[in-house]
Design a protein around this motif. Structure first.
Motif, PDB file in Angstrom:
ATOM      1  N   GLY A 165      51.735  44.036  18.595  1.00  0.00           N
ATOM      2  CA  GLY A 165      52.624  44.151  17.447  1.00  0.00           C
ATOM      3  C   GLY A 165      54.093  43.970  17.740  1.00  0.00           C
ATOM      4  N   SER A 166      54.450  43.139  18.736  1.00  0.00           N
ATOM      5  CA  SER A 166      55.869  42.979  19.073  1.00  0.00           C
ATOM      6  C   SER A 166      56.659  42.381  17.918  1.00  0.00           C
ATOM      7  CB  SER A 166      56.029  42.122  20.328  1.00  0.00           C
ATOM      8  OG  SER A 166      55.445  40.839  20.151  1.00  0.00           O
ATOM      9  N   SER A 167      56.107  41.373  17.234  1.00  0.00           N
ATOM     10  CA  SER A 167      56.850  40.758  16.127  1.00  0.00           C
ATOM     11  C   SER A 167      56.912  41.687  14.923  1.00  0.00           C
ATOM     12  CB  SER A 167      56.233  39.412  15.734  1.00  0.00           C
ATOM     13  OG  SER A 167      54.903  39.580  15.285  1.00  0.00           O
ATOM     14  N   GLY A 168      55.816  42.413  14.640  1.00  0.00           N
ATOM     15  CA  GLY A 168      55.831  43.372  13.543  1.00  0.00           C
ATOM     16  C   GLY A 168      56.846  44.474  13.769  1.00  0.00           C
ATOM     17  N   ALA A 169      56.942  44.966  15.017  1.00  0.00           N
ATOM     18  CA  ALA A 169      57.928  46.000  15.343  1.00  0.00           C
ATOM     19  C   ALA A 169      59.341  45.467  15.160  1.00  0.00           C
ATOM     20  CB  ALA A 169      57.730  46.495  16.771  1.00  0.00           C
ATOM     21  N   ALA A 170      59.565  44.205  15.550  1.00  0.00           N
ATOM     22  CA  ALA A 170      60.898  43.617  15.392  1.00  0.00           C
ATOM     23  C   ALA A 170      61.272  43.483  13.918  1.00  0.00           C
ATOM     24  CB  ALA A 170      60.947  42.256  16.084  1.00  0.00           C
ATOM     25  N   VAL A 171      60.307  43.100  13.078  1.00  0.00           N
ATOM     26  CA  VAL A 171      60.574  42.974  11.643  1.00  0.00           C
ATOM     27  C   VAL A 171      60.915  44.331  11.043  1.00  0.00           C
ATOM     28  CG1 VAL A 171      59.521  42.448   9.408  1.00  0.00           C
ATOM     29  CG2 VAL A 171      59.236  40.861  11.327  1.00  0.00           C
ATOM     30  N   ILE A 172      60.119  45.350  11.369  1.00  0.00           N
ATOM     31  CA  ILE A 172      60.409  46.692  10.838  1.00  0.00           C
ATOM     32  C   ILE A 172      61.758  47.189  11.350  1.00  0.00           C
ATOM     33  CG2 ILE A 172      59.730  49.130  10.960  1.00  0.00           C
ATOM     34  CD1 ILE A 172      58.107  47.523   8.945  1.00  0.00           C
ATOM     35  N   ALA A 173      62.047  46.971  12.627  1.00  0.00           N
ATOM     36  CA  ALA A 173      63.341  47.395  13.166  1.00  0.00           C
ATOM     37  C   ALA A 173      64.486  46.679  12.444  1.00  0.00           C
ATOM     38  CB  ALA A 173      63.404  47.125  14.666  1.00  0.00           C
ATOM     39  N   GLY A 174      64.298  45.391  12.146  1.00  0.00           N
ATOM     40  CA  GLY A 174      65.331  44.646  11.436  1.00  0.00           C
ATOM     41  C   GLY A 174      65.543  45.144  10.023  1.00  0.00           C
ATOM     42  N   VAL A 175      64.451  45.468   9.326  1.00  0.00           N
ATOM     43  CA  VAL A 175      64.566  46.007   7.962  1.00  0.00           C
ATOM     44  C   VAL A 175      65.282  47.356   7.987  1.00  0.00           C
ATOM     45  CG1 VAL A 175      63.249  46.918   6.003  1.00  0.00           C
ATOM     46  CG2 VAL A 175      62.560  44.753   7.060  1.00  0.00           C
TER      47      VAL A 175
ATOM     48  N   LEU B 171      57.142  42.775   4.283  1.00  0.00           N
ATOM     49  CA  LEU B 171      56.019  41.917   3.904  1.00  0.00           C
ATOM     50  C   LEU B 171      56.472  40.555   3.384  1.00  0.00           C
ATOM     51  CD1 LEU B 171      53.628  44.531   2.278  1.00  0.00           C
ATOM     52  CD2 LEU B 171      53.324  43.334   4.452  1.00  0.00           C
ATOM     53  N   MET B 172      57.723  40.409   3.048  1.00  0.00           N
ATOM     54  CA  MET B 172      58.233  39.073   2.718  1.00  0.00           C
ATOM     55  C   MET B 172      58.353  38.218   3.980  1.00  0.00           C
ATOM     56  SD  MET B 172      58.763  38.385  -0.506  1.00  0.00           S
ATOM     57  CE  MET B 172      60.092  37.178  -0.661  1.00  0.00           C
ATOM     58  N   ILE B 173      58.436  38.884   5.131  1.00  0.00           N
ATOM     59  CA  ILE B 173      58.638  38.174   6.397  1.00  0.00           C
ATOM     60  C   ILE B 173      57.346  38.131   7.205  1.00  0.00           C
ATOM     61  CG2 ILE B 173      59.931  38.226   8.570  1.00  0.00           C
ATOM     62  CD1 ILE B 173      62.071  39.833   6.807  1.00  0.00           C
ATOM     63  N   GLU B 174      56.685  39.248   7.313  1.00  0.00           N
ATOM     64  CA  GLU B 174      55.416  39.360   8.047  1.00  0.00           C
ATOM     65  C   GLU B 174      54.318  39.524   7.013  1.00  0.00           C
ATOM     66  OE1 GLU B 174      52.712  39.134  10.479  1.00  0.00           O
ATOM     67  OE2 GLU B 174      54.600  39.334  11.578  1.00  0.00           O
ATOM     68  N   ARG B 175      53.583  38.458   6.718  1.00  0.00           N
ATOM     69  CA  ARG B 175      52.708  38.427   5.545  1.00  0.00           C
ATOM     70  C   ARG B 175      51.399  39.192   5.704  1.00  0.00           C
ATOM     71  NH1 ARG B 175      55.001  34.475   2.034  1.00  0.00           N
ATOM     72  NH2 ARG B 175      57.206  34.646   2.509  1.00  0.00           N
ATOM     73  N   HIS B 176      51.100  39.675   6.895  1.00  0.00           N
ATOM     74  CA  HIS B 176      49.884  40.465   7.108  1.00  0.00           C
ATOM     75  C   HIS B 176      50.296  41.930   7.221  1.00  0.00           C
ATOM     76  CE1 HIS B 176      47.899  36.661   7.641  1.00  0.00           C
ATOM     77  NE2 HIS B 176      48.801  36.338   8.548  1.00  0.00           N
ATOM     78  N   PRO B 177      49.749  42.812   6.369  1.00  0.00           N
ATOM     79  CA  PRO B 177      50.307  44.165   6.267  1.00  0.00           C
ATOM     80  C   PRO B 177      49.916  45.127   7.375  1.00  0.00           C
ATOM     81  CG  PRO B 177      48.443  43.937   4.775  1.00  0.00           C
ATOM     82  CD  PRO B 177      48.684  42.565   5.368  1.00  0.00           C
TER      83      PRO B 177
ATOM     84  N   SER C 100      60.172  29.945   5.702  1.00  0.00           N
ATOM     85  CA  SER C 100      61.353  29.158   6.054  1.00  0.00           C
ATOM     86  C   SER C 100      62.499  29.365   5.068  1.00  0.00           C
ATOM     87  CB  SER C 100      61.000  27.670   6.125  1.00  0.00           C
ATOM     88  OG  SER C 100      60.515  27.214   4.869  1.00  0.00           O
ATOM     89  N   GLU C 101      62.167  29.819   3.855  1.00  0.00           N
ATOM     90  CA  GLU C 101      63.211  30.110   2.869  1.00  0.00           C
ATOM     91  C   GLU C 101      63.639  31.574   2.914  1.00  0.00           C
ATOM     92  OE1 GLU C 101      62.290  28.731  -1.065  1.00  0.00           O
ATOM     93  OE2 GLU C 101      61.153  27.017  -0.302  1.00  0.00           O
ATOM     94  N   VAL C 102      62.703  32.450   3.240  1.00  0.00           N
ATOM     95  CA  VAL C 102      63.036  33.873   3.334  1.00  0.00           C
ATOM     96  C   VAL C 102      63.919  34.127   4.549  1.00  0.00           C
ATOM     97  CG1 VAL C 102      62.113  36.211   3.618  1.00  0.00           C
ATOM     98  CG2 VAL C 102      60.885  34.542   2.208  1.00  0.00           C
ATOM     99  N   LEU C 103      63.513  33.568   5.681  1.00  0.00           N
ATOM    100  CA  LEU C 103      64.206  33.786   6.941  1.00  0.00           C
ATOM    101  C   LEU C 103      64.467  32.429   7.587  1.00  0.00           C
ATOM    102  CD1 LEU C 103      64.902  36.607   8.087  1.00  0.00           C
ATOM    103  CD2 LEU C 103      63.092  36.253   9.775  1.00  0.00           C
ATOM    104  N   PRO C 104      65.423  31.681   7.069  1.00  0.00           N
ATOM    105  CA  PRO C 104      65.632  30.306   7.535  1.00  0.00           C
ATOM    106  C   PRO C 104      66.166  30.260   8.959  1.00  0.00           C
ATOM    107  CG  PRO C 104      67.395  30.975   6.073  1.00  0.00           C
ATOM    108  CD  PRO C 104      66.382  32.078   6.048  1.00  0.00           C
ATOM    109  N   GLU C 105      65.933  29.126   9.606  1.00  0.00           N
ATOM    110  CA  GLU C 105      66.535  28.877  10.920  1.00  0.00           C
ATOM    111  C   GLU C 105      68.001  28.515  10.701  1.00  0.00           C
ATOM    112  OE1 GLU C 105      65.325  29.193  13.907  1.00  0.00           O
ATOM    113  OE2 GLU C 105      63.238  29.671  13.371  1.00  0.00           O
ATOM    114  N   TYR C 106      68.879  29.367  11.155  1.00  0.00           N
ATOM    115  CA  TYR C 106      70.301  29.119  10.950  1.00  0.00           C
ATOM    116  C   TYR C 106      70.760  27.960  11.830  1.00  0.00           C
ATOM    117  CZ  TYR C 106      70.969  33.360   8.200  1.00  0.00           C
ATOM    118  OH  TYR C 106      70.921  34.313   7.211  1.00  0.00           O
ATOM    119  N   PRO C 107      71.553  27.031  11.287  1.00  0.00           N
ATOM    120  CA  PRO C 107      72.082  25.938  12.105  1.00  0.00           C
ATOM    121  C   PRO C 107      73.117  26.456  13.096  1.00  0.00           C
ATOM    122  CG  PRO C 107      73.066  25.897   9.923  1.00  0.00           C
ATOM    123  CD  PRO C 107      71.993  26.953   9.892  1.00  0.00           C
ATOM    124  N   PRO C 108      73.461  25.645  14.111  1.00  0.00           N
ATOM    125  CA  PRO C 108      74.408  26.115  15.133  1.00  0.00           C
ATOM    126  C   PRO C 108      75.757  26.563  14.572  1.00  0.00           C
ATOM    127  CG  PRO C 108      73.311  24.108  15.858  1.00  0.00           C
ATOM    128  CD  PRO C 108      72.906  24.321  14.426  1.00  0.00           C
TER     129      PRO C 108
END
Length: 353
Positions: A105-115, A136-142, A174-182
């Motif tokens: 759950g490394s990515s799920g933990a990062a999403v929750i920490a970010g929220v 859940l807008m970012i990590e679509r599996h609950p 890609s619209e919720v959390l877009p890749e920011y340009p340089p």
């Protein structure tokens, strides 16, 4: 001039999802942590600093427009009419104990920490249910994000929403959390899609505190995307009934005292995801079939942790013997492993220090 805000610590646990038959449904929070120390000072035009220690320290970007934690936090800020990080933010230090790409759950933990970080930075006082909407807008599996947020042994689902809310909740990532340009700055991407209210619901099951989780962690990464690609698009009725029967039993059996090894071992079998991922994880079939309550007293059940490659063995004793037997099986496939005995723990915490 008012004093700076107090330092805030955010702590998010690792998680294991699926737990045998509970594919995309159940999760456990485990005693490895992603921790953030957020320091504030007097308002300044100077950029804040991001530092990182622990797992992944050499590969995580420290640019706030590329780092997952701060990108998620900025998403929460902008959904609540704050276009940029607050001027009084001085630094964020991240310490991570959760291995990347191992099914913990490394990515799920990062999403929750970010929220949670976004909620702290904006001082929004969002409810736990609303925080879950953002996640859940970012990590679509609950399963992972819910367990990371609320803790314990948790079952969750995505709600059926009205048509407008369904469209809003299915905006591409890609619209919720877009890749920011340089050259991204605070004027780029100012209007993110807002999450509908009540995307996911959950329930906490009882958990027998004598049960520990032995995490056997192979020294290679397996992306969730690759592991999902191995799954079929359709299943037989027989296999779905097999899983539903066992999941119905398992959610109660793991809370009973004393735990019943025969009941739990059978209830942790799966036909929905583990059989299709065995080619990605050499040694998986041997580990899950040859380590049993009969061969290893104290073992209750064994399964793939999330998408893998970590194996999770639930047990009440003989943790070292279980881990060493699994290690020998993996060694025959020329795979080295690490192992840890973990507790099932509470959810995320935010506190001033």
């Amino acid at each position: 001039m008012s004093d700076p805000r107090p330092t805030v610590e955010i702590t998010v646990p690792a998680t294991s999802a699926n737990i045998g038959p509970g594919f995309d449904v159940v999760g456990l929070s485990l005693s490895l942590y992603l921790s953030l120390t957020v320091k504030f000072g007097l308002p300044s035009s100077n950029p804040f600093a991001i530092t990182y220690s622990g797992e992944g320290a050499n590969e995580v970007p420290l640019d706030p427009y590329r780092n997952l934690l701060t990108r998620v936090a900025l998403y929460v800020l902008r959904c609540n009419n704050q276009r940029s990080f607050p001027a009084d933010l001085v630094s964020i230090h991240v310490d991570n104990q959760i291995p990347f790409g191992r099914g913990l759950g490394s990515s799920g933990a990062a999403v929750i920490a970010g929220v949670l970080l976004g909620n702290v930075l904006g001082q929004f006082n969002l409810t736990r249910e609303r925080l879950l909407d953002y996640a859940l807008m970012i990590e679509r599996h609950p399963d992972n994000v819910t367990a990371a947020l609320v803790g314990g042994f948790v079952g969750s689902y995505l709600r059926e929403l009205d048509p407008a809310a369904t469209v809003a909740s299915q905006v591409p990532l890609s619209e919720v959390l877009p890749e920011y340009p340089p050259d991204a700055g605070e004027n780029w991407g100012l209007s993110p899609p807002h999450p509908p209210v009540g995307i996911g619901h959950y329930v906490k099951f009882n958990w027998n505190s004598s049960i520990k989780a032995v995490a056997i962690i192979p020294r290679f990464e397996l992306s969730t995307a690759k592991a999902r690609e191995a799954l079929p698009l359709q299943y037989s009725r027989k296999d779905l009934v097999f899983n539903m029967q066992r999941l119905a039993v398992l959610t109660t059996a793991l809370g009973q005292s004393p735990p019943d090894p025969e009941l739990i071992y059978e209830a942790m079998k799966d036909r929905v995801h583990q059989p299709y991922r065995k080619a990605l994880i050499p040694g998986l079939p041997a580990v899950t079939s040859s380590i049993t309550p009969e061969t290893h007293p104290g073992l209750l059940g064994i399964c793939l942790s999330g998408a893998g490659p970590t194996i999770l063995a639930l047990a009440t004793q003989n943790f070292m013997a279980i881990a060493e037997s699994a290690s020998k099986i993996f060694a025959e496939e020329n795979i080295q492993v690490d192992w840890k005995v973990l507790e099932v723990v509470g959810g995320s915490e935010v506190k001033e220090v």
